[in-house]
Design a protein around this motif. Structure first.
Motif, short mmCIF file in Angstrom:
data_model
loop_
_atom_site.label_atom_id
_atom_site.label_comp_id
_atom_site.label_asym_id
_atom_site.label_seq_id
_atom_site.Cartn_x
_atom_site.Cartn_y
_atom_site.Cartn_z
N VAL A 17 -0.45 -0.83 -3.95
CA VAL A 17 -0.91 0.52 -4.23
C VAL A 17 -1.84 0.55 -5.44
CG1 VAL A 17 -0.15 2.84 -4.87
CG2 VAL A 17 1.16 1.53 -3.22
N ASP A 18 -1.52 -0.27 -6.43
CA ASP A 18 -2.30 -0.25 -7.67
C ASP A 18 -2.04 -1.54 -8.43
OD1 ASP A 18 -4.05 0.80 -9.55
OD2 ASP A 18 -2.72 2.42 -10.19
N VAL A 19 -2.98 -1.89 -9.29
CA VAL A 19 -2.82 -2.99 -10.23
C VAL A 19 -3.13 -2.40 -11.60
CG1 VAL A 19 -3.69 -5.24 -11.00
CG2 VAL A 19 -3.45 -4.76 -8.54
N VAL A 20 -2.15 -2.49 -12.49
CA VAL A 20 -2.30 -1.89 -13.82
C VAL A 20 -2.31 -3.00 -14.87
CG1 VAL A 20 -1.30 -0.28 -15.48
CG2 VAL A 20 -1.09 0.18 -13.03
N ILE A 70 3.71 -1.63 -5.71
CA ILE A 70 3.79 -1.87 -4.27
C ILE A 70 4.51 -0.73 -3.55
CG2 ILE A 70 3.71 -4.37 -4.54
CD1 ILE A 70 6.79 -4.37 -4.00
N GLU A 71 4.26 -0.65 -2.24
CA GLU A 71 4.91 0.35 -1.38
C GLU A 71 5.18 -0.29 -0.03
OE1 GLU A 71 6.88 2.95 -0.83
OE2 GLU A 71 5.53 4.37 -1.81
N THR A 72 6.22 0.17 0.64
CA THR A 72 6.50 -0.22 2.02
C THR A 72 6.81 1.05 2.81
OG1 THR A 72 8.90 -0.46 1.88
CG2 THR A 72 7.59 -2.38 1.21
N GLU A 73 6.81 0.94 4.11
CA GLU A 73 7.13 2.10 4.95
C GLU A 73 8.53 2.63 4.66
OE1 GLU A 73 5.26 3.97 7.03
OE2 GLU A 73 3.56 2.74 6.40
N ALA A 74 9.45 1.73 4.34
CA ALA A 74 10.85 2.11 4.09
C ALA A 74 11.11 2.45 2.63
CB ALA A 74 11.78 0.98 4.53
#
Length: 150
Positions: A25-28, A38-42
């Motif tokens: 989702v992003d790198v900070v 990070i993200e997942t469907e669940a």
């Protein structure tokens, strides 16, 4: 501390994320910390973060994101109240309840809760109580998932 561009790091990590069903989702980059969101469907739990961290530890060192300087690698979930930033954030939340904080009141309200029905480059459409309201993105201070505690 100087890091390689976030886009380059994210692009490199995609090859490890995709097979695990993970979306970066992003790198900070802050101080000597490199955080991969990070993200997942669940959804994301501590176990998911740990598995992805372990999967990328060695490969990311080969990328050398900090040009040889020591850094701390973190893997995190977006958090419950993370604002939507990308088209993918909006896509992932279509049909879900959201909170919209406005810079100035709309029909007397600066905070709107409803279902995200549509979006485009310039606006979002929120359904509230059976009626739909199209809101220009320039009026929105923050939009994120509605947080409901039961």
């Amino acid at each position: 501390m100087k890091f390689k561009p976030a886009e380059e790091i994210a692009a490199f990590l995609q090859q490890y994320a995709r097979p695990m069903g993970i979306e970066i989702v992003d790198v900070v980059e802050k101080d000597d910390n490199l955080t991969i969101i990070i993200e997942t469907e669940a959804g994301v739990d501590l176990d998911t973060c740990e598995k992805f961290h372990n999967a990328i530890m060695e490969p990311i060192d080969e990328l050398d994101p900090s040009f040889g300087a020591a850094y701390t690698l973190n893997v995190s979930s977006p958090g419950l109240d993370r604002p939507f930033k990308t088209a993918r954030d909006f896509e992932r939340n279509l049909g879900k309840e959201v909170e919209v904080k406005l810079f100035a009141p709309l029909k007397g309200k600066k905070l709107i809760e409803g279902v995200l029905k549509a979006f485009d480059e310039n606006s979002v459409t929120i359904e509230m109580g059976g009626a739909e309201e199209k809101i220009n993105k320039t009026r929105i201070a923050k939009i994120n998932k509605a947080i409901k505690f039961e």
